[in-house]
Design an enzyme around this catalytic site. Structure first.
Site, PDB file in Angstrom:
ATOM      1  N   GLN A 182      48.435  27.509  33.860  1.00  0.00           N
ATOM      2  CA  GLN A 182      47.635  27.264  35.057  1.00  0.00           C
ATOM      3  C   GLN A 182      46.153  27.513  34.794  1.00  0.00           C
ATOM      4  OE1 GLN A 182      51.050  29.570  37.461  1.00  0.00           O
ATOM      5  NE2 GLN A 182      49.256  29.187  38.720  1.00  0.00           N
TER       6      GLN A 182
ATOM      7  N   PHE B   5      53.927  28.948  39.842  1.00  0.00           N
ATOM      8  CA  PHE B   5      54.006  29.997  40.866  1.00  0.00           C
ATOM      9  C   PHE B   5      53.187  31.239  40.519  1.00  0.00           C
ATOM     10  CE2 PHE B   5      58.306  27.929  40.691  1.00  0.00           C
ATOM     11  CZ  PHE B   5      58.104  27.076  41.759  1.00  0.00           C
TER      12      PHE B   5
ATOM     13  N   GLU C 107      49.622  31.801  34.948  1.00  0.00           N
ATOM     14  CA  GLU C 107      48.186  32.043  35.042  1.00  0.00           C
ATOM     15  C   GLU C 107      47.699  32.844  33.840  1.00  0.00           C
ATOM     16  OE1 GLU C 107      44.927  33.828  38.237  1.00  0.00           O
ATOM     17  OE2 GLU C 107      46.939  33.297  38.897  1.00  0.00           O
TER      18      GLU C 107
ATOM     19  N   ARG D 121      44.410  42.194  47.265  1.00  0.00           N
ATOM     20  CA  ARG D 121      44.786  41.176  48.249  1.00  0.00           C
ATOM     21  C   ARG D 121      45.883  41.696  49.184  1.00  0.00           C
ATOM     22  NH1 ARG D 121      44.246  35.435  49.330  1.00  0.00           N
ATOM     23  NH2 ARG D 121      42.669  35.214  47.700  1.00  0.00           N
TER      24      ARG D 121
ATOM     25  N   ARG E 261      52.861  33.618  43.551  1.00  0.00           N
ATOM     26  CA  ARG E 261      52.487  32.885  44.770  1.00  0.00           C
ATOM     27  C   ARG E 261      52.223  33.834  45.954  1.00  0.00           C
ATOM     28  NH1 ARG E 261      56.184  27.770  46.725  1.00  0.00           N
ATOM     29  NH2 ARG E 261      54.637  26.713  48.030  1.00  0.00           N
TER      30      ARG E 261
ATOM     31  N   THR F 296      39.236  36.254  45.370  1.00  0.00           N
ATOM     32  CA  THR F 296      38.482  37.445  45.744  1.00  0.00           C
ATOM     33  C   THR F 296      37.464  37.827  44.669  1.00  0.00           C
ATOM     34  OG1 THR F 296      40.319  38.799  44.910  1.00  0.00           O
ATOM     35  CG2 THR F 296      40.239  38.374  47.272  1.00  0.00           C
TER      36      THR F 296
ATOM     37  N   ALA G 169      45.262  30.856  43.900  1.00  0.00           N
ATOM     38  CA  ALA G 169      44.603  31.244  45.155  1.00  0.00           C
ATOM     39  C   ALA G 169      44.608  30.112  46.182  1.00  0.00           C
ATOM     40  CB  ALA G 169      43.173  31.719  44.899  1.00  0.00           C
TER      41      ALA G 169
ATOM     42  N   GLU H 220      50.060  28.701  49.014  1.00  0.00           N
ATOM     43  CA  GLU H 220      50.614  30.044  49.173  1.00  0.00           C
ATOM     44  C   GLU H 220      51.017  30.422  50.596  1.00  0.00           C
ATOM     45  OE1 GLU H 220      48.466  32.772  45.884  1.00  0.00           O
ATOM     46  OE2 GLU H 220      47.106  31.622  47.145  1.00  0.00           O
TER      47      GLU H 220
END
Length: 767
Positions: A197, A228, A232, A310, A342, A445, A514, A716
């Site tokens: 990702q 998902f 990443e 988060r 996710r 963020t 995100a 998400e």
């Protein structure tokens, strides 16, 4: 226009026929090498020595590498440089890569990797949240958000309750496992195909591993078979390993995890414990609340700090909390380093406040829906200036409208009475019903990640080539962004060629995460297209001697005053007159800023809203349960593609419900993951979806922020709609008692957990 139309996924036919190409489908040269990691069998200890003679002597083995053999940086961390590709002096978790086998086949590499003899001085392992609290192992000091005076508000409140909920992790279970293929080039350059990702991060980590500049590494990815969040950062190790071997040998190198290894080696959704104390009045309105969140991060930092952040940022969900304290502990354990999933911590925070609402409703003996609506943020029309616990004003709240429409459409009041009657008449089976909302903040963020680039070419025959920094993992991003390009040129979607994400075309990309893929990349592609349209308009105005404001690109052609000229003719003439038909595009999200230590700022560009009503039934003798019906109303603004958005909502709900019901990760007391295969880890199957599944896009939706065609993110937010299934189970469990005991259901609410809670309602001991 091509946007707002239900165009099919660009690879839909390829997916269902099995013709779609993934990393493992790329034809590899005959001399390609295959890799496998030798993994630790202990969770914590000092690595004294490794006897790898048997590994080197195994059939098909070409080489065996340890940390000492690496040419560059021995690190695959996305954040804190604390995650070695291969272990050095210390073993931190069971399953940690210790050495790398290079062989002539995938099977030969895997077989040889099991032959290493590891001499390790084993140490006590810190495995659980309780272990970490007791040992004081953490990645940073606890963070706190503070608004108002929660201590005084709780003390003075008419009612006060306390509680705690355990929230389990979740395996990503992407259908395509982690995979990478590295191809050595001239002059020491490297091309890496990675199921990722985040192509730019792969580029950076590979460059560091090879000790070369970023420009010497090109990363390409056409599609993933699911991500998902699990792709990443978790693909870094495979990409670096293959690139190191390819550089050393001059031969292509390939690596993929088998499912068992994938589940053991890669991070999961973070496990949480959330303790709460809340004060409220007789109407159920929250006057003060304190949350203490404990996040099990694992052995390395990975993305745990922003994940935990988060969770704090979503501790309010859709509710105005006038006085709130949110404290977060980021705990270090000798388990796999947990990572993005996710929702990125948001779902855990939402579960915490929804548990509070449920507990308040039980205490006051009223339907939880009343408590929810009583605590919603003020409607957007009132512009009340209400702020979140991190002091961001909520200006776009439409939760009240969505809830009213959903409750009416789902016939909630009528079905509530039917559930009561059913439970009265059935001693063994009990039904439960719950409505839960979601308010989810959209943006990274980490502020600087809120940017995207694009590259668009218009060829002299009028065909369009589009590239951007987002990655396709089945969510339909490429289709949506291609619709944007087609709309800007007034062309059919078929005129736009969708090409693989490539760091050689669009540099310095952010992860596709995100929920920002369409927002960021759609705007970047729009900017590139509009630059070309502007050039074409200037040319057409001069060539046809027509005012520029009378030139429109629409319906597959260009309207120039009273003439309708084929798009291909305008493009061809522009090319012949030396007009540039290529442009980059760039977009940076405006108006966001965030101080995580102060707990203040505007971390989100806007909020996405939705709500779900779920009805379940449980068997009180076994704890088995079924989802009978789910009704969802979700706001995606002005949808770029309604069919794709509906699919995302349906899939998100099922994945969220699976996390909180059937998906249980089990580690033994040695730190070994026991649920490491489909036979022991249960993701939702077709039979687990609701028997009746009504999903609709809120037709009044329109983003008040300046997003691409006024759309809203959809990746998400829908996952948290699955929380309604968890709380419906809690409602069913409550029907097994006399109302004096709160169900106290823990997550995941497996059949065993439901049975435990049922027995507690009846005064029976689980032991």
């Amino acid at each position: 226009m091509s946007v707002a139309k239900p165009n099919p996924h660009d690879a839909g036919n390829l997916h269902v026929t099995g013709a779609a190409h993934y990393v493992d489908d790329i034809p590899t040269p005959a001399n390609c090498l295959h890799l496998a990691f030798g993994l630790s069998e202990v969770a914590h200890g000092d690595l004294l020595s490794m006897d790898l003679d048997a590994v080197r002597a195994a059939e098909g083995v070409i080489d065996v590498l340890t940390a000492a053999d690496l040419p560059g940086d021995n690190d695959v961390s996305p954040s804190n440089h604390d995650e070695p590709l291969l272990a050095t002096d210390t073993i931190h978790f069971l399953g940690q890569p210790l050495f790398l086998v290079v062989a002539t086949s995938h099977l030969a590499a895997r077989k040889a990797a099991r032959l290493g003899k590891i001499n390790c001085a084993e140490k006590p392992a810190i495995l659980s949240i309780d272990d970490a609290i007791k040992a004081g192992t953490k990645f940073e000091e606890p963070l706190q958000f503070l608004k108002g005076d929660p201590d005084a508000a709780i003390e003075q409140a008419e009612h006060k309750i306390t509680g705690s909920i355990e929230i389990g992790g979740q395996e990503h279970f992407y259908l395509e496992g982690q995979a990478a293929l590295s191809l050595p080039q001239d002059n020491g350059d490297m091309v890496v195909h990675s199921s990722t990702q985040h192509p730019s991060e792969i580029q950076h980590k590979v460059a560091a591993a090879l000790d070369v500049p970023f420009h010497a590494v090109r990363v390409e990815i056409r599609r993933m078979g699911g991500g998902f969040g699990g792709k990443e950062s978790q693909g870094n190790a495979l990409a670096c390993a293959t690139a190191v071997v390819a550089a050393k040998t001059g031969r292509p190198a390939k690596m993929r995890y088998d499912r068992d290894d994938d589940m053991v080696v890669t991070g999961k959704r973070h496990e949480f414990r959330i303790d709460y104390t809340v004060g409220f009045n007789g109407a159920g309105q929250i006057e003060g609340v304190e949350f203490t969140q404990y996040c099990r991060c694992g052995w390395a930092q990975d993305l745990s700090l922003p994940v935990a952040d988060r969770a704090m940022l979503h501790a309010d969900n859709a509710y105005h909390l006038p006085n709130a304290r949110i404290v977060s502990h980021r705990l270090k354990t000798n388990t796999v380093s947990n990572t993005a999933f996710r929702g990125f911590g948001g779902p855990q925070g939402v579960v915490g406040i929804e548990r509070v609402i449920d507990h308040i409703a039980h205490t006051l003996d009223v339907d939880a829906t009343y408590i929810r609506t009583a605590n919603f943020y003020a409607p957007m029309s009132q512009n009340a200036g209400q702020t979140t616990p991190y002091h961001m004003e909520v200006r776009d709240n439409v939760m009240d409208q969505i809830a009213i429409e959903l409750l009416e459409g789902a016939e909630y009041s009528k079905r509530r009475e039917q559930v009561k009657w059913f439970n009265h008449e059935n001693p063994r089976l009990k039904r439960g019903l719950a409505m839960t909302p979601v308010k989810f903040g959209i943006s990274f963020t980490l502020t600087h990640l809120n940017q995207a680039g694009a590259l668009v070419h218009v060829y002299s025959d009028g065909s369009i080539h589009m590239n951007h920094g987002g990655t396709e993992m089945g969510q339909g991003l490429f289709t949506k962004v291609a619709q944007v390009a087609a709309s800007r040129f007034g062309q059919p979607l078929s005129a736009v060629k969708i090409t693989a994400t490539d760091t050689g075309k669009v540099p310095n990309t952010s992860a596709t995460a995100a929920s920002s893929g369409s927002d960021l990349n759609g705007m970047a592609v729009k900017a590139a297209c509009d630059t070309i349209v502007e050039r074409l308009s200037d040319f057409a105005a001069e060539h046809w001697q027509t005012p520029k404001d009378q030139i429109r690109f629409e319906d597959g052609a260009v309207t120039i005053g009273t003439q309708v000229v084929p798009f291909t003719e305008v493009v061809s003439l522009a090319y012949q007159n030396r007009i540039s038909l290529s442009s980059t595009g760039f977009y940076a999200t405006p108006g966001i800023e965030w101080d995580r230590f102060a707990g203040r700022g505007t971390p989100f560009f806007y909020f996405a809203y939705g709500a779900a009503v779920t009805e379940v039934v449980i068997d009180t003798l076994t704890g088995e349960n079924r989802i009978l019906r789910t009704d969802i109303l979700h706001d995606v603004g002005k949808s770029l593609n309604p069919v794709i958005d509906l699919g995302q909502i349906e899939g998100g709900y099922v994945q969220g419900a699976g996390w909180l019901t059937t998906e249980e990760l089990v580690w033994d007391d040695k730190g070994a993951l026991r649920t490491h295969a489909p036979s022991t880890y249960k993701i939702p199957a077709c039979s687990d979806r609701p028997d009746v599944f009504n999903v609709a896009l809120w037709n009044k939706g329109e983003n008040v922020s300046d997003t691409i065609y006024k759309s809203k993110a959809v990746g998400e937010p829908p996952l948290m709609l699955g929380i309604s299934a968890f709380l419906a189970l809690s409602d069913a469990v409550a029907a097994c008692g006399d109302g004096s005991i709160y169900p106290d259901l823990q997550a995941p609410a497996t059949a065993e957990e439901v049975l435990r809670a049922v027995m507690a309602q009846r005064g029976q001991s689980w032991d």
